[in-house]
Every structure is written in structure tokens, then in C-alpha cells.
Design a protein around this motif. Sequence first.
Motif, PDB file in Angstrom:
ATOM      1  N   TYR A   1       0.846  -1.212   0.000  1.00  6.33           N
ATOM      2  CA  TYR A   1       0.000   0.000   0.000  1.00  6.33           C
ATOM      3  C   TYR A   1       0.874   1.253   0.000  1.00  6.33           C
ATOM      4  O   TYR A   1       0.640   2.199  -0.756  1.00  6.33           O
ATOM      5  CB  TYR A   1      -0.905  -0.023   1.237  1.00  6.33           C
ATOM      6  N   ALA A   2       1.908   1.253   0.841  1.00  2.95           N
ATOM      7  CA  ALA A   2       2.792   2.418   0.953  1.00  2.95           C
ATOM      8  C   ALA A   2       3.537   2.673  -0.360  1.00  2.95           C
ATOM      9  O   ALA A   2       3.691   3.824  -0.782  1.00  2.95           O
ATOM     10  CB  ALA A   2       3.789   2.205   2.093  1.00  2.95           C
ATOM     11  N   ILE A   3       3.980   1.604  -1.038  1.00  2.00           N
ATOM     12  CA  ILE A   3       4.700   1.764  -2.305  1.00  2.00           C
ATOM     13  C   ILE A   3       3.768   2.368  -3.369  1.00  2.00           C
ATOM     14  O   ILE A   3       4.139   3.319  -4.065  1.00  2.00           O
ATOM     15  CB  ILE A   3       5.295   0.417  -2.779  1.00  2.00           C
ATOM     16  N   GLY A   4       2.540   1.836  -3.477  1.00  2.00           N
ATOM     17  CA  GLY A   4       1.574   2.387  -4.433  1.00  2.00           C
ATOM     18  C   GLY A   4       1.309   3.864  -4.167  1.00  2.00           C
ATOM     19  O   GLY A   4       1.257   4.688  -5.089  1.00  2.00           O
ATOM     20  N   ASN A   5       1.162   4.191  -2.899  1.00  2.00           N
ATOM     21  CA  ASN A   5       0.915   5.570  -2.447  1.00  2.00           C
ATOM     22  C   ASN A   5       2.006   6.531  -2.887  1.00  2.00           C
ATOM     23  O   ASN A   5       1.758   7.575  -3.482  1.00  2.00           O
ATOM     24  CB  ASN A   5       0.897   5.558  -0.917  1.00  2.00           C
ATOM     25  N   VAL A   6       3.247   6.161  -2.552  1.00  4.39           N
ATOM     26  CA  VAL A   6       4.368   7.079  -2.767  1.00  4.39           C
ATOM     27  C   VAL A   6       4.677   7.240  -4.257  1.00  4.39           C
ATOM     28  O   VAL A   6       5.114   8.296  -4.694  1.00  4.39           O
ATOM     29  CB  VAL A   6       5.608   6.588  -1.981  1.00  4.39           C
ATOM     30  N   ILE A   7       4.426   6.200  -5.057  1.00  4.47           N
ATOM     31  CA  ILE A   7       4.668   6.307  -6.505  1.00  4.47           C
ATOM     32  C   ILE A   7       3.720   7.329  -7.134  1.00  4.47           C
ATOM     33  O   ILE A   7       4.123   8.137  -7.976  1.00  4.47           O
ATOM     34  CB  ILE A   7       4.508   4.926  -7.191  1.00  4.47           C
ATOM     35  N   ILE A   8       2.452   7.311  -6.737  1.00 12.85           N
ATOM     36  CA  ILE A   8       1.446   8.115  -7.450  1.00 12.85           C
ATOM     37  C   ILE A   8       1.428   9.585  -7.013  1.00 12.85           C
ATOM     38  O   ILE A   8       1.093  10.466  -7.806  1.00 12.85           O
ATOM     39  CB  ILE A   8       0.035   7.470  -7.294  1.00 12.85           C
ATOM     40  N   VAL A   9       1.801   9.870  -5.754  1.00 11.08           N
ATOM     41  CA  VAL A   9       1.654  11.244  -5.231  1.00 11.08           C
ATOM     42  C   VAL A   9       2.364  12.302  -6.091  1.00 11.08           C
ATOM     43  O   VAL A   9       1.752  13.317  -6.433  1.00 11.08           O
ATOM     44  CB  VAL A   9       2.096  11.322  -3.748  1.00 11.08           C
ATOM     45  N   PRO A  10       3.649  12.109  -6.477  1.00  9.77           N
ATOM     46  CA  PRO A  10       4.291  13.167  -7.269  1.00  9.77           C
ATOM     47  C   PRO A  10       3.672  13.369  -8.654  1.00  9.77           C
ATOM     48  O   PRO A  10       3.869  14.401  -9.279  1.00  9.77           O
ATOM     49  CB  PRO A  10       5.741  12.679  -7.417  1.00  9.77           C
ATOM     50  N   MET A  11       2.923  12.360  -9.153  1.00  8.40           N
ATOM     51  CA  MET A  11       2.354  12.463 -10.503  1.00  8.40           C
ATOM     52  C   MET A  11       0.973  13.105 -10.525  1.00  8.40           C
ATOM     53  O   MET A  11       0.411  13.329 -11.586  1.00  8.40           O
ATOM     54  CB  MET A  11       2.227  11.063 -11.120  1.00  8.40           C
ATOM     55  N   THR A  12       0.387  13.385  -9.340  1.00 10.29           N
ATOM     56  CA  THR A  12      -1.011  13.818  -9.304  1.00 10.29           C
ATOM     57  C   THR A  12      -1.255  15.100 -10.080  1.00 10.29           C
ATOM     58  O   THR A  12      -2.260  15.243 -10.767  1.00 10.29           O
ATOM     59  CB  THR A  12      -1.510  13.993  -7.855  1.00 10.29           C
ATOM     60  N   SER A  13      -0.332  16.047  -9.988  1.00  9.00           N
ATOM     61  CA  SER A  13      -0.501  17.330 -10.683  1.00  9.00           C
ATOM     62  C   SER A  13      -0.601  17.094 -12.192  1.00  9.00           C
ATOM     63  O   SER A  13      -1.490  17.619 -12.865  1.00  9.00           O
ATOM     64  CB  SER A  13       0.689  18.236 -10.363  1.00  9.00           C
ATOM     65  N   TRP A  14       0.310  16.278 -12.720  1.00 16.15           N
ATOM     66  CA  TRP A  14       0.338  16.006 -14.156  1.00 16.15           C
ATOM     67  C   TRP A  14      -0.895  15.216 -14.600  1.00 16.15           C
ATOM     68  O   TRP A  14      -1.516  15.515 -15.623  1.00 16.15           O
ATOM     69  CB  TRP A  14       1.617  15.238 -14.479  1.00 16.15           C
TER      70      TRP A  14
END
Length: 527
Positions: free
Chosen positions: A61-74
Motif C-alpha cells: 500500500y505504501a509503495i503504491g501511495n508514494v509512486i502516485i503522489v508526485p504524478m497527481t498534478s500532471w
Amino acid sequence: MELPQNSLVEYGARRVIITITAIFCALLEIVDTTIVNVALNDMRGNMGATLSEIGWVITAYAIGNVIIVPMTSWLAQQFGRRNYFAVSIIIFTVSSFLCGNASTMWELVLFRFIQGLGGGALLVTSQTIITESYPPEKRGMAQAIYGLGVIIGPTLGPPLGGYIVDNFSWPYIFYINIPIGVIATLLTLQFVRSPKYGEKKSASEIDWFGIIFLALGVGSLQFVLERGQEDDWFNDTTILLLTVTAVLAFFFFIWRELVYKNPIVELRVMKNGNLRVGTLLSFLLGFGLYGSTFIIPLYTQSTLGWTATQSGMLMIPAALTTAFMMPIIGKLLEKGVPQPYLIAFGMLLFFVYSFWGYKIITPDTGADAFFWMLIVRGVGMGMLFIPITALSLSTLKGQQIGQGAAFTGMMRQLGGSFGVALITTFIARRNESHRSDLVSKLDTNNPDVINRINSMANGFMSKGMDSKAALGTAYRAMDYNVGKQAVVMSYMEVFLYLGVLFLICIPLMLLVKSNKQKGKLDASAMH
């Protein structure tokens, strides 16, 4: 073209509905990071999994979370914020149902990873939606409302999870997400609006290499942090390999984002001094927030023998205190109190809380002893969260705000992962050291030690044991007491060093320039 600044501001009932929807989505995401902790034993029994395998339920869950957060703006620009937010809620809700129905260990891990991908977007996008729904002069209050979900979420997880596991069964910790997710999706599609973005990028313009490097970097780093202590860090080939992968992936990611014309993450926004400081402070906040939320339940359950529900309930008064503080801090920001002063005072309170913890914990500390100490933590967390967020975003404009929010969100998550990994390792190492020190002082020729062993043996003999069995039990009891004392000493040091970390950061806050616009945020294009 983007919409003018105030065009996304909402009023009346519409703003209330949007705010409640966004808070529930933020809460869903954060509660799910901690709610499973108390159900791991039950899951392990049902799935026939080992302790190290069941840990993957949290790690994935933590890995999925951290991967997606920086991409949210794009991603919000590509698909439109409302659509992206709604799809994220749907992914989160459907994967919650699949987690509850998983029949094997690795099915559950896969669905938790997908749930993390859906959940990562909920946090940053909720912050954006709430902030943009309020006019500029009320944006300090908007951050306060959002902060309620972020601070209270980790605290609500353990007692809620404990109650569900004690009274129902573990799949229900996932099923409770479903009705909330369905309602949140419908409300999002009905009420949330998207800014107008420029042209979407064609498939050939998308920064695929940036996405791959980012996923490899943060995924590998998160794995190393979550599993390092259990797998003996760099003595384990997998940990070593993934550390090298993380370093190389981050190097190539930074290079790619700085040279590519359409980067997935706009690193140039980090030229802003306040955002750089805010990003570091967000890391520190995550370290303190998740670190302290991790050690207290661990200490009360493993050393004091409390149930999951009891240790979860202990944290609730502190969470309510933080909730009470949020609107007060929001008002102070609106009145123009400089953010660095509030952050410095919050750090001082966190030091007081940690030093208090260092002084009171023993092998049999009572529940009452924690109350005021945790209230101080609640006040301190309230004074840290909103001013740090406001400071980070205060000198950004337009689209940069969404990119800044993604950075601070990712750093808070990584700070929490670093905190838990370092604390776990520190406790294990110091525990061994304290234990050997204590054992070396137990001289079997010392009259005090002999008398203590004999009196314990006599106590066991009075309960019907023969002399040999009683003596053996007395030695085992002494060994248990030594082990318990070593653990307590390790926890004491964790509290002390956590406090000192915050204390030494206070002078640095006085060097930071605060936003002169009375805590107002131009959040017109947060994503």
C-alpha cells in the motif's frame, strides 16, 4: 489557459458538500494506512502466512501511495481534475472490495498495491479541491479543515481497526470503505469542478521514462525502508540491490525531468526557497507524526500488554485536541501571525511531549500518565501542520501550487517511512546493547541477586512447584524482567532523540522569511 483565480471558489451549501467530500476522501486514504496494523495477526492466521509475508500488506500500500503522489498534478492536467479524482475514488473503492475478498496472501498484496495507487491521489487532490473552494482570505482556514483529516486519520485507524476485528472479522476493515467511496464518487461527479488546462499531451509527448524512473526510485526506496530491519539491511542481497536501484533511478529521474520539455514532475518549482524549506519541514513532520503514532501503540501493546483497542483509544484525546486547534491556527494565520513563529512553537511543544515521554515510561506506566503528555502532542501537531503547508505554498503562483502540494505530500509520506524504519532499527539495536549491559551487571555471586532469585523461587515453590522447577522458573522470570527493562530503555531513548531532533530545528525557523500576505494562499491552480 487556466480559469481566473476566483472562478473555482464555491459558496454556501455547495462549498460545504465539496469540503465534506474531500475530507472524507483524505480520511479514507490515511485511515487505511494504519487500520490494517491491528488486523495483521488475524490475516496471518486466515491466510496461513508468515510474519514477514503479512508485512507486505502494509508495504504494498505504501509503495503504491508514494509512486502516485508526485504524478497527481500532471495526471489531473491530462484527464481533468474532477475525472481523475472520481476515478481514483473508484479504484480505491473497488480494490477495497477485492482486498476483503482476497483468498490468498499475494492476491491481498496485489489489491493493496492497487488500493495505494488509488489512495495516493486522494490526499493531494483533496487538499487542492478544498483550498480552491475558498476565497483567498479564507485559505488559512481551508488548510485547517484539510489538516483535520491528515492529522486525525492515523490516530483513528488503530481503534477503529481494533473494534472491527474484535467484533466482526478483518475483511470488514476494507468493506467499510465501500459505502463512503460510492457516495464520494457521486458527490465528486455532481459538485467538483476542474480548472481549464492547456492542450493535453499526446502519447508520444508523455514522459514515459520519467514515470518509469520515478516508480523505480520511490518504489525501491519505500521497500528498503519498510523491510530493511526485518531483512538485516545491507547484509541482504535484495535490500542492497534495491538501494542501488533507488539511487540510480533518482539520479536518472532528476536528469530526465530537468532536460525534458514536458516533465512528469516539474522539479524547477524547487527553486522557490519557501517550498524547499517547507518540503524539508514536511519530511520532519511525517517523521514525528508517523514515528510517534507508531511507537506509542507498539510500547503499550508489547511492553504493557494492552489490547489494540485500548492503545488506539489512548490516542483519541490528542487527536481531538489537534482538531480543536486547527481552526484557531487557521484564524491566527489569517490575522497575519508569521508562519515560522507558529512552526517554532509547535516544535518546542513536540520537544516537551517527547521529553515528557522519556521521563514517564517504565515497565508498568499507567494509562493516566499518558494523558497530558499526549494533549501537548496534539497541540504541537496542530501548530505544525497548517503553518508548514501554508509556508510551503505561500510564495508559489498558479500551477506551481499543485506541484508544490505534491512535493510536500510525498515528503510527508517518505518522512513517515524513514521515521518508522529508523525507529524500528534503533529499538532493535539498542535493545541488544542494553540487554547485554544489564546481564553483565547480574553477577550470580552478588548477594542481592542471589536473594532476589531465591525469593522468586520460594514464591513459585509456595504454589506447588518442586525446588528445581521453581529455580528454573525464577531464572526465566529474571531474564524476562531484564528483557523488558532493556526494551523500556530503548523506548526512552527514542522519545529523547525525537525531541532533540525537533529542538535543534527551532533556530532554523527564525531564518525563514514568512509570507507577508496574512496567510493567504493563491491556490488557483493546485492540482
